[in-house]
Scaffold this motif. Sequence first.
Motif, PDB file in Angstrom:
ATOM      1  N   ALA A 120       0.841  -1.208   0.000  1.00  0.00           N
ATOM      2  CA  ALA A 120       0.000   0.000   0.000  1.00  0.00           C
ATOM      3  C   ALA A 120       0.872   1.253   0.000  1.00  0.00           C
ATOM      4  CB  ALA A 120      -0.945  -0.008   1.199  1.00  0.00           C
ATOM      5  N   GLY A 121       1.931   1.249   0.781  1.00  0.00           N
ATOM      6  CA  GLY A 121       2.850   2.387   0.809  1.00  0.00           C
ATOM      7  C   GLY A 121       3.570   2.575  -0.513  1.00  0.00           C
ATOM      8  N   TYR A 122       4.006   1.468  -1.110  1.00  0.00           N
ATOM      9  CA  TYR A 122       4.680   1.525  -2.409  1.00  0.00           C
ATOM     10  C   TYR A 122       3.730   2.088  -3.467  1.00  0.00           C
ATOM     11  CZ  TYR A 122       7.239   0.043  -6.548  1.00  0.00           C
ATOM     12  OH  TYR A 122       7.900   0.023  -7.751  1.00  0.00           O
ATOM     13  N   ALA A 123       2.471   1.630  -3.439  1.00  0.00           N
ATOM     14  CA  ALA A 123       1.487   2.102  -4.423  1.00  0.00           C
ATOM     15  C   ALA A 123       1.227   3.591  -4.270  1.00  0.00           C
ATOM     16  CB  ALA A 123       0.189   1.314  -4.276  1.00  0.00           C
ATOM     17  N   GLN A 124       1.286   4.080  -3.058  1.00  0.00           N
ATOM     18  CA  GLN A 124       1.080   5.511  -2.837  1.00  0.00           C
ATOM     19  C   GLN A 124       2.241   6.323  -3.423  1.00  0.00           C
ATOM     20  OE1 GLN A 124       0.759   6.609   1.306  1.00  0.00           O
ATOM     21  NE2 GLN A 124      -0.560   8.343   0.798  1.00  0.00           N
ATOM     22  N   ARG A 125       3.466   5.802  -3.299  1.00  0.00           N
ATOM     23  CA  ARG A 125       4.648   6.508  -3.815  1.00  0.00           C
ATOM     24  C   ARG A 125       4.841   6.319  -5.318  1.00  0.00           C
ATOM     25  NH1 ARG A 125       6.331   3.876   0.509  1.00  0.00           N
ATOM     26  NH2 ARG A 125       7.625   2.425  -0.659  1.00  0.00           N
ATOM     27  N   HIS A 126       4.478   5.141  -5.831  1.00  0.00           N
ATOM     28  CA  HIS A 126       4.704   4.796  -7.246  1.00  0.00           C
ATOM     29  C   HIS A 126       3.451   4.129  -7.814  1.00  0.00           C
ATOM     30  CE1 HIS A 126       8.966   5.506  -6.455  1.00  0.00           C
ATOM     31  NE2 HIS A 126       8.873   4.710  -5.425  1.00  0.00           N
ATOM     32  N   THR A 129       3.802   2.201 -11.349  1.00  0.00           N
ATOM     33  CA  THR A 129       4.653   1.015 -11.255  1.00  0.00           C
ATOM     34  C   THR A 129       3.960  -0.067 -10.438  1.00  0.00           C
ATOM     35  OG1 THR A 129       6.606   2.428 -11.396  1.00  0.00           O
ATOM     36  CG2 THR A 129       6.947   0.196 -10.598  1.00  0.00           C
ATOM     37  N   ALA A 130       3.281   0.321  -9.358  1.00  0.00           N
ATOM     38  CA  ALA A 130       2.569  -0.661  -8.529  1.00  0.00           C
ATOM     39  C   ALA A 130       1.473  -1.350  -9.331  1.00  0.00           C
ATOM     40  CB  ALA A 130       1.986   0.023  -7.297  1.00  0.00           C
ATOM     41  N   ARG A 131       0.748  -0.587 -10.132  1.00  0.00           N
ATOM     42  CA  ARG A 131      -0.295  -1.201 -10.964  1.00  0.00           C
ATOM     43  C   ARG A 131       0.300  -2.188 -11.960  1.00  0.00           C
ATOM     44  NH1 ARG A 131      -4.518   3.560 -12.321  1.00  0.00           N
ATOM     45  NH2 ARG A 131      -5.935   3.030 -10.644  1.00  0.00           N
ATOM     46  N   ARG A 132       1.408  -1.791 -12.614  1.00  0.00           N
ATOM     47  CA  ARG A 132       2.048  -2.676 -13.591  1.00  0.00           C
ATOM     48  C   ARG A 132       2.580  -3.941 -12.911  1.00  0.00           C
ATOM     49  NH1 ARG A 132       3.333   2.335 -15.495  1.00  0.00           N
ATOM     50  NH2 ARG A 132       5.388   2.394 -14.520  1.00  0.00           N
ATOM     51  N   LEU A 133       3.185  -3.796 -11.737  1.00  0.00           N
ATOM     52  CA  LEU A 133       3.703  -4.950 -11.003  1.00  0.00           C
ATOM     53  C   LEU A 133       2.569  -5.912 -10.666  1.00  0.00           C
ATOM     54  CD1 LEU A 133       5.919  -6.484  -9.401  1.00  0.00           C
ATOM     55  CD2 LEU A 133       5.326  -5.057  -7.447  1.00  0.00           C
ATOM     56  N   CYS A 134       1.467  -5.383 -10.144  1.00  0.00           N
ATOM     57  CA  CYS A 134       0.325  -6.236  -9.782  1.00  0.00           C
ATOM     58  C   CYS A 134      -0.261  -6.910 -11.017  1.00  0.00           C
ATOM     59  CB  CYS A 134      -0.727  -5.427  -9.033  1.00  0.00           C
ATOM     60  SG  CYS A 134      -0.206  -5.001  -7.350  1.00  0.00           S
ATOM     61  N   ALA A 135      -0.375  -6.180 -12.115  1.00  0.00           N
ATOM     62  CA  ALA A 135      -0.896  -6.768 -13.357  1.00  0.00           C
ATOM     63  C   ALA A 135       0.032  -7.879 -13.841  1.00  0.00           C
ATOM     64  CB  ALA A 135      -1.055  -5.697 -14.428  1.00  0.00           C
ATOM     65  N   PHE A 136       1.341  -7.646 -13.776  1.00  0.00           N
ATOM     66  CA  PHE A 136       2.332  -8.638 -14.191  1.00  0.00           C
ATOM     67  C   PHE A 136       2.189  -9.916 -13.373  1.00  0.00           C
ATOM     68  CE2 PHE A 136       6.594 -10.440 -13.396  1.00  0.00           C
ATOM     69  CZ  PHE A 136       6.892 -10.860 -14.679  1.00  0.00           C
ATOM     70  N   MET A 137       1.923  -9.743 -12.070  1.00  0.00           N
ATOM     71  CA  MET A 137       1.815 -10.895 -11.180  1.00  0.00           C
ATOM     72  C   MET A 137       0.424 -11.519 -11.199  1.00  0.00           C
ATOM     73  SD  MET A 137       4.112  -9.707  -7.967  1.00  0.00           S
ATOM     74  CE  MET A 137       3.983 -11.332  -7.235  1.00  0.00           C
ATOM     75  N   GLY A 138      -0.518 -10.899 -11.904  1.00  0.00           N
ATOM     76  CA  GLY A 138      -1.850 -11.456 -12.010  1.00  0.00           C
ATOM     77  C   GLY A 138      -2.785 -11.066 -10.883  1.00  0.00           C
ATOM     78  N   PHE A 139      -2.478  -9.985 -10.168  1.00  0.00           N
ATOM     79  CA  PHE A 139      -3.332  -9.513  -9.079  1.00  0.00           C
ATOM     80  C   PHE A 139      -4.166  -8.342  -9.567  1.00  0.00           C
ATOM     81  CE2 PHE A 139       0.466 -11.060  -6.634  1.00  0.00           C
ATOM     82  CZ  PHE A 139      -0.154 -12.176  -6.109  1.00  0.00           C
ATOM     83  N   PRO A 140      -5.479  -8.470  -9.543  1.00  0.00           N
ATOM     84  CA  PRO A 140      -6.317  -7.351  -9.973  1.00  0.00           C
ATOM     85  C   PRO A 140      -6.318  -6.247  -8.917  1.00  0.00           C
ATOM     86  CG  PRO A 140      -7.684  -9.153  -9.186  1.00  0.00           C
ATOM     87  CD  PRO A 140      -6.256  -9.634  -9.147  1.00  0.00           C
ATOM     88  N   VAL A 141      -6.067  -5.027  -9.344  1.00  0.00           N
ATOM     89  CA  VAL A 141      -6.136  -3.874  -8.450  1.00  0.00           C
ATOM     90  C   VAL A 141      -6.968  -2.796  -9.125  1.00  0.00           C
ATOM     91  CG1 VAL A 141      -3.968  -4.309  -7.203  1.00  0.00           C
ATOM     92  CG2 VAL A 141      -3.925  -2.955  -9.294  1.00  0.00           C
ATOM     93  N   ASP A 142      -7.671  -2.029  -8.307  1.00  0.00           N
ATOM     94  CA  ASP A 142      -8.513  -0.967  -8.851  1.00  0.00           C
ATOM     95  C   ASP A 142      -7.924   0.415  -8.589  1.00  0.00           C
ATOM     96  OD1 ASP A 142      -8.958  -0.515  -6.159  1.00  0.00           O
ATOM     97  OD2 ASP A 142     -11.037  -1.225  -6.197  1.00  0.00           O
ATOM     98  N   GLY A 143      -6.710   0.453  -8.063  1.00  0.00           N
ATOM     99  CA  GLY A 143      -6.058   1.724  -7.761  1.00  0.00           C
ATOM    100  C   GLY A 143      -6.254   2.172  -6.330  1.00  0.00           C
ATOM    101  N   GLY A 144      -7.159   1.522  -5.607  1.00  0.00           N
ATOM    102  CA  GLY A 144      -7.403   1.869  -4.206  1.00  0.00           C
ATOM    103  C   GLY A 144      -6.445   1.158  -3.275  1.00  0.00           C
ATOM    104  N   ALA A 145      -6.234   1.748  -2.108  1.00  0.00           N
ATOM    105  CA  ALA A 145      -5.315   1.181  -1.128  1.00  0.00           C
ATOM    106  C   ALA A 145      -5.716  -0.229  -0.721  1.00  0.00           C
ATOM    107  CB  ALA A 145      -5.226   2.089   0.100  1.00  0.00           C
ATOM    108  N   ALA A 146      -7.015  -0.490  -0.597  1.00  0.00           N
ATOM    109  CA  ALA A 146      -7.475  -1.818  -0.173  1.00  0.00           C
ATOM    110  C   ALA A 146      -7.062  -2.901  -1.169  1.00  0.00           C
ATOM    111  CB  ALA A 146      -8.985  -1.818   0.021  1.00  0.00           C
ATOM    112  N   SER A 147      -7.165  -2.597  -2.460  1.00  0.00           N
ATOM    113  CA  SER A 147      -6.791  -3.617  -3.450  1.00  0.00           C
ATOM    114  C   SER A 147      -5.280  -3.841  -3.460  1.00  0.00           C
ATOM    115  CB  SER A 147      -7.307  -3.250  -4.841  1.00  0.00           C
ATOM    116  OG  SER A 147      -6.671  -2.115  -5.361  1.00  0.00           O
TER     117      SER A 147
END
Length: 169
Positions: A120-126, A129-147
Amino acid sequence: MAPTDTSHHRRPRLPRGWRRTAARLPILAFRAGLAPLFRQRLLLLHHVGRTTGIDRQVVLEVVTRDQGGASWTVASGFGPSSDWYLNLRRQPHTLIQVGNRHIPVTAHFLSADDGAETMAGYAQRHPGTARRLCAFMGFPVDGGAASFREAGRRIPFVRLAAAVGHRPA
């Protein structure tokens, strides 16, 4: 909104062929003395092969770092079966290179809750990049801290703490 079920997400495949060669280019840059170009965003991790006993190296992105230079947190983008991750599990005392400094460290494996907060902290700073990393790993994220927290619970994070007595430069 119910948490997204990520129990059946796809795992990224290790690079092969020219992609493997390209992924290993940063190791050559570290060996050539060009590590300062990475501005402490990357580190070179030495690890000992758990079956061969041979010194291995991998370049990893620094997810977080202690401003005093006492610890660095990295993520296993290929999951808990990555060779470097398994090797650190067997032998947690190792050496990293950050810039042109070689630092003895001990690996500490973060809990799922600590991984959630780290992501969550990494996603706030980057965020990109956090979205791309999660997509690469197959984790769906919606841009929110909870995801991002949910993804971080499933990503293996390792804190590399400088050995006792090491003085940061």
